[in-house]
Design a protein around this motif. Structure first.
Motif, PDB file in Angstrom:
ATOM      1  N   VAL A   1       0.961  -1.141   0.082  1.00 22.27           N
ATOM      2  CA  VAL A   1       0.038   0.088   0.009  1.00 22.27           C
ATOM      3  C   VAL A   1       0.928   1.160   0.091  1.00 22.27           C
ATOM      4  O   VAL A   1       1.728   1.484   0.849  1.00 22.27           O
ATOM      5  CB  VAL A   1      -0.911   0.006   1.118  1.00 22.27           C
ATOM      6  CG1 VAL A   1      -1.711   1.286   1.178  1.00 22.27           C
ATOM      7  CG2 VAL A   1      -1.800  -1.375   1.277  1.00 22.27           C
ATOM      8  N   TYR A   2       0.836   2.150  -0.979  1.00 25.62           N
ATOM      9  CA  TYR A   2       1.730   3.268  -1.342  1.00 25.62           C
ATOM     10  C   TYR A   2       0.907   4.498  -1.074  1.00 25.62           C
ATOM     11  O   TYR A   2      -0.330   4.658  -1.372  1.00 25.62           O
ATOM     12  CB  TYR A   2       2.134   3.282  -2.571  1.00 25.62           C
ATOM     13  CG  TYR A   2       3.115   2.249  -3.019  1.00 25.62           C
ATOM     14  CD1 TYR A   2       4.535   2.375  -2.616  1.00 25.62           C
ATOM     15  CD2 TYR A   2       2.777   0.952  -3.534  1.00 25.62           C
ATOM     16  CE1 TYR A   2       5.420   1.251  -3.206  1.00 25.62           C
ATOM     17  CE2 TYR A   2       3.548   0.006  -3.960  1.00 25.62           C
ATOM     18  CZ  TYR A   2       4.970   0.094  -3.624  1.00 25.62           C
ATOM     19  OH  TYR A   2       5.899  -0.925  -4.250  1.00 25.62           O
ATOM     20  N   LEU A   3       1.460   5.628  -0.512  1.00 27.18           N
ATOM     21  CA  LEU A   3       0.723   6.725  -0.407  1.00 27.18           C
ATOM     22  C   LEU A   3       1.043   7.806  -1.603  1.00 27.18           C
ATOM     23  O   LEU A   3       2.342   7.731  -1.686  1.00 27.18           O
ATOM     24  CB  LEU A   3       1.295   7.638   0.673  1.00 27.18           C
ATOM     25  CG  LEU A   3       0.961   8.756   1.135  1.00 27.18           C
ATOM     26  CD1 LEU A   3      -0.445   9.100   1.386  1.00 27.18           C
ATOM     27  CD2 LEU A   3       1.752   9.501   2.449  1.00 27.18           C
ATOM     28  N   LEU A   4       0.295   8.049  -2.360  1.00 23.07           N
ATOM     29  CA  LEU A   4       0.384   8.762  -3.724  1.00 23.07           C
ATOM     30  C   LEU A   4      -0.065  10.310  -3.576  1.00 23.07           C
ATOM     31  O   LEU A   4       0.810  11.037  -4.082  1.00 23.07           O
ATOM     32  CB  LEU A   4      -0.764   8.041  -4.466  1.00 23.07           C
ATOM     33  CG  LEU A   4      -0.667   6.633  -5.004  1.00 23.07           C
ATOM     34  CD1 LEU A   4      -1.463   6.346  -6.310  1.00 23.07           C
ATOM     35  CD2 LEU A   4       0.834   6.548  -5.689  1.00 23.07           C
TER      36      LEU A   4
ATOM     37  N   TRP B   1      -7.419  14.325   3.289  1.00 15.22           N
ATOM     38  CA  TRP B   1      -7.592  12.832   2.548  1.00 15.22           C
ATOM     39  C   TRP B   1      -6.330  12.431   2.112  1.00 15.22           C
ATOM     40  O   TRP B   1      -5.476  13.267   1.798  1.00 15.22           O
ATOM     41  CB  TRP B   1      -8.603  12.744   1.548  1.00 15.22           C
ATOM     42  CG  TRP B   1      -8.767  13.817   0.496  1.00 15.22           C
ATOM     43  CD1 TRP B   1      -9.257  14.949   0.293  1.00 15.22           C
ATOM     44  CD2 TRP B   1      -7.756  13.422  -0.689  1.00 15.22           C
ATOM     45  NE1 TRP B   1      -8.932  15.697  -0.970  1.00 15.22           N
ATOM     46  CE2 TRP B   1      -7.965  14.663  -1.350  1.00 15.22           C
ATOM     47  CE3 TRP B   1      -6.993  12.668  -1.136  1.00 15.22           C
ATOM     48  CZ2 TRP B   1      -7.379  15.168  -2.658  1.00 15.22           C
ATOM     49  CZ3 TRP B   1      -6.472  12.863  -2.391  1.00 15.22           C
ATOM     50  CH2 TRP B   1      -6.623  13.922  -2.929  1.00 15.22           C
ATOM     51  N   VAL B   2      -6.198  11.126   1.959  1.00 15.25           N
ATOM     52  CA  VAL B   2      -4.971  10.587   1.413  1.00 15.25           C
ATOM     53  C   VAL B   2      -5.423   9.763   0.040  1.00 15.25           C
ATOM     54  O   VAL B   2      -6.605   9.081   0.088  1.00 15.25           O
ATOM     55  CB  VAL B   2      -4.140   9.834   2.203  1.00 15.25           C
ATOM     56  CG1 VAL B   2      -3.549  10.864   3.352  1.00 15.25           C
ATOM     57  CG2 VAL B   2      -4.705   8.647   2.692  1.00 15.25           C
ATOM     58  N   SER B   3      -4.625   9.476  -0.857  1.00 17.91           N
ATOM     59  CA  SER B   3      -5.127   8.661  -2.081  1.00 17.91           C
ATOM     60  C   SER B   3      -3.829   7.476  -1.784  1.00 17.91           C
ATOM     61  O   SER B   3      -2.641   7.698  -1.724  1.00 17.91           O
ATOM     62  CB  SER B   3      -4.768   9.217  -3.513  1.00 17.91           C
ATOM     63  OG  SER B   3      -4.851   8.242  -4.351  1.00 17.91           O
ATOM     64  N   LEU B   4      -4.463   6.375  -1.894  1.00 18.50           N
ATOM     65  CA  LEU B   4      -3.497   5.192  -1.602  1.00 18.50           C
ATOM     66  C   LEU B   4      -3.786   4.311  -3.048  1.00 18.50           C
ATOM     67  O   LEU B   4      -4.421   4.139  -3.396  1.00 18.50           O
ATOM     68  CB  LEU B   4      -4.098   4.079  -0.538  1.00 18.50           C
ATOM     69  CG  LEU B   4      -4.511   4.949   1.059  1.00 18.50           C
ATOM     70  CD1 LEU B   4      -4.809   4.035   1.705  1.00 18.50           C
ATOM     71  CD2 LEU B   4      -2.872   5.519   1.348  1.00 18.50           C
ATOM     72  N   SER B   5      -2.510   3.682  -3.228  1.00 17.00           N
ATOM     73  CA  SER B   5      -2.426   2.721  -4.154  1.00 17.00           C
ATOM     74  C   SER B   5      -2.021   1.327  -3.730  1.00 17.00           C
ATOM     75  O   SER B   5      -1.044   1.182  -2.907  1.00 17.00           O
ATOM     76  CB  SER B   5      -1.418   2.989  -5.304  1.00 17.00           C
ATOM     77  OG  SER B   5      -1.150   1.817  -6.336  1.00 17.00           O
ATOM     78  N   VAL B   6      -2.823   0.383  -3.903  1.00 21.47           N
ATOM     79  CA  VAL B   6      -2.771  -1.113  -3.269  1.00 21.47           C
ATOM     80  C   VAL B   6      -2.290  -1.892  -4.675  1.00 21.47           C
ATOM     81  O   VAL B   6      -2.978  -2.175  -5.478  1.00 21.47           O
ATOM     82  CB  VAL B   6      -4.067  -1.706  -2.898  1.00 21.47           C
ATOM     83  CG1 VAL B   6      -3.720  -3.036  -2.235  1.00 21.47           C
ATOM     84  CG2 VAL B   6      -4.779  -0.772  -1.911  1.00 21.47           C
ATOM     85  N   ASN B   7      -1.171  -2.450  -4.325  1.00 18.56           N
ATOM     86  CA  ASN B   7      -0.269  -3.091  -5.707  1.00 18.56           C
ATOM     87  C   ASN B   7      -0.068  -4.422  -5.174  1.00 18.56           C
ATOM     88  O   ASN B   7       0.700  -4.612  -4.218  1.00 18.56           O
ATOM     89  CB  ASN B   7       0.854  -2.233  -6.039  1.00 18.56           C
ATOM     90  CG  ASN B   7       1.329  -2.959  -7.477  1.00 18.56           C
ATOM     91  OD1 ASN B   7       0.966  -4.137  -7.789  1.00 18.56           O
ATOM     92  ND2 ASN B   7       2.431  -2.472  -7.688  1.00 18.56           N
ATOM     93  N   HIS B   8      -0.603  -5.554  -5.759  1.00 20.36           N
ATOM     94  CA  HIS B   8      -0.194  -7.046  -5.623  1.00 20.36           C
ATOM     95  C   HIS B   8       0.368  -7.397  -6.752  1.00 20.36           C
ATOM     96  O   HIS B   8      -0.230  -7.500  -7.955  1.00 20.36           O
ATOM     97  CB  HIS B   8      -1.382  -7.847  -5.260  1.00 20.36           C
ATOM     98  CG  HIS B   8      -1.132  -9.199  -5.260  1.00 20.36           C
ATOM     99  ND1 HIS B   8       0.114  -9.851  -4.134  1.00 20.36           N
ATOM    100  CD2 HIS B   8      -1.480 -10.218  -5.752  1.00 20.36           C
ATOM    101  CE1 HIS B   8       0.039 -10.938  -4.513  1.00 20.36           C
ATOM    102  NE2 HIS B   8      -0.984 -11.375  -5.165  1.00 20.36           N
TER     103      HIS B   8
END
Length: 525
Positions: free
Chosen positions: A292-295, A435-442
């Motif tokens: 999970v990255y903080l974008l 707010w934050v935008s998160l990127s979930v990458n598997h």
């Protein structure tokens, strides 16, 4: 007499010719170049998998080029059919080129060093000397010294007729490193392809105090691999407690960010205990096999909207998107479909640090931090179009079937209210959240791809540093007490740094030849 006809190649012949062309190293290099060229649009144009809202904005602003680029799949380059075709052809080309080379190299490693040439003096590197030792002893000494230098050896002859020699060879690691590099490149391509097929990428926007579970319903954008199954999503959940951003307050770099921190509460699986985690840029959260990255981040002003009957029709935060990344002036939309007697909509502007501009007539944001947060609203009433069945963006207001309410917009401070005319209701600006935008990458191919990349680098470095080299030593008895020793060397693809050392080493072991003068002098002594 009839002239012979031109033989027909046939289908099998053309198939063999096509396979040879595809598996040539030249074709592999061309395909690598096409992969690099094809990836350029993916870095220059917004991609649907990472930023679908930017793709929509690009299509809106470029009415001619946008649809053309979309038909060419330039907004989804790495999932485009033409990119997949180049990728597969490159994989097949490398496999067809490298695997046969690997078998040939394995057979070459098991083979013995080649026999000594008849004329060693004609080689690029050559030397000779005389010794009193017999040929068998000379060759035994040479074999021992070369074996100590980790050469592979082959011997033949007894020296009686001048045909005795020792052949030594080493440097197979050069070709081994080259093959390891190409095989690792194949493994890297396979790992990347497997990761794209079985992995997934998703984006989610979280406001402070809100959370999400790792299910499809919570994602704002989700891009699964072709073989991905929604049932394989790990059941973790994340909640955003607080977000903090720090900025430079003085000097030329005023307003530039120095730190972003998102404080999360994470549950690895249902029933597990929550654990805190501080998410930062380039420090992703690893959970359930995903990262999970903080974008990005922004502001979500909070509002309370009352309809014409005085009932609370909407209450809560609304994420606004930044229009200016330097000052974080943001724009957003409030949609109130439950208002009565008519639906309401608002277009809003948010200034984290509201201040008048140089002319004093316009409000701007002087700093990205929320020092003086204010908002201005432009109200509308009518049909929001939410019941038409056509999907809408939550960040845009379709005002085609709505009427602008005649209210002069003004910057509102926290707690201030705007009353709408004609009994349409009111709206109160109650505060803000972030707010934050998160990127979930598997990506299951990430680990194997990293290992393959490290092996590829090690292989190519080895192929650059090691040189294939050969040494031959021939010894022949020419007279009583005299043996002529010839040494020849050959380097394949570079220099032969050891040849002079080998010659010096063998010369140092030579016994001096006793000629007539030397023998007479030895007798007098």
């Amino acid at each position: 007499m009839a002239e012979p006809g031109i033989p027909r190649i046939g289908v099998a012949g053309w198939a063999r010719w096509g396979w040879r062309q595809l598996t040539s190293m030249r074709t592999a290099l061309v395909l690598l170049f096409l992969i690099a060229v094809g990836a350029v649009p993916g870095s220059m144009l917004p991609q649907r998998g990472q930023a679908p809202e930017r793709v929509a904005d690009y299509l809106q602003r470029h009415r001619t080029l946008g649809p053309l680029f979309d038909r060419l799949s330039l907004f989804d380059v790495f999932a485009a059919p033409w990119f997949a075709a180049i990728y597969i052809l490159l994989f097949v080309s490398l496999a067809g080129c490298v695997i046969p080379r690997a078998w040939r190299h394995f057979a070459m490693i098991r083979a013995r060093p080649p026999a000594a040439p008849r004329q060693l003096s004609r080689l690029p590197l050559a030397a000779s000397y005389e010794t009193a030792a017999p040929p068998a002893e000379v060759l035994a000494t040479a074999a021992g010294r070369l074996r100590g230098r980790r050469f592979r050896l082959e011997t033949a002859g007894d020296g009686a007729t001048g045909g005795a020699w020792v052949a030594a060879e080493k440097g197979y690691l050069r070709e081994t490193g080259n093959l390891v590099f190409h095989l690792a490149l194949l493994a890297l391509l396979f790992a990347v392809g497997a990761g794209a097929m079985y992995g997934y990428k998703g984006n989610v926007l979280l406001t402070e105090g809100k959370g999400f579970s790792n299910t499809l319903a919570y994602y704002d954008a989700f891009r699964p691999g072709r073989e991905f199954s929604p049932g394989s999503l790990p059941p973790f959940s994340v909640r955003l407690d607080d977000f903090t951003a720090k900025y430079v307050v003085t000097g030329e770099r005023r307003g530039q960010p120095t730190e972003f921190r998102a404080r999360l509460r994470v549950t690895d699986r249902p029933g597990a205990r929550e654990r805190p985690y501080e998410l930062r840029v380039n420090h992703p959260l690893e959970i359930g096999g995903a990262k999970v990255y903080l974008l990005g981040h922004g502001y979500a002003p909070t509002f309370t909207v009352r309809d014409g009957r005085g009932q609370v029709a909407f209450q809560g935060p609304v994420p606004f998107l930044p229009d200016d990344g330097r000052t974080f002036t943001s724009e957003g939309v409030i949609k109130v479909p439950d208002a009565a007697p008519t639906q309401l909509g608002f277009i809003g502007l948010f200034w984290p640090t509201a201040a008048p501009d140089a002319s004093g007539r316009t409000t701007v944001s002087a700093f990205p931090a929320p020092i003086n947060p204010m908002v201005a609203l432009f109200p509308f009433k009518g049909d929001l179009g939410l019941d038409s069945g056509v999907p809408q963006s939550v960040y845009k207001l379709d005002a085609a079937r709505m009427q602008r309410i005649n209210v002069t917009p003004r910057p509102l401070r926290i707690g201030e209210t705007v009353t709408l005319p004609d009994g349409a209701g009111s709206v109160t600006y109650t505060g803000y959240r972030e707010w934050v935008s998160l990127s979930v990458n598997h990506d299951p191919g990430r680990g194997p791809a990293l290992v393959a990349a490290i092996i590829a680098i090690a292989g190519i470095v080895t192929s650059f540093l090691v040189r294939r080299r050969r040494v031959w030593v021939r010894a022949a008895r020419v007279a009583e007490g005299r043996t002529v020793v010839e040494i020849g060397g050959l380097a394949l693809g570079g220099t032969h740094p050891e040849f002079d050392d080998v010659v010096a080493d063998l010369r140092a072991t030579a016994l001096p030849v006793m000629n007539a003068d030397t023998a007479d002098l030895a007798g007098k002594e």
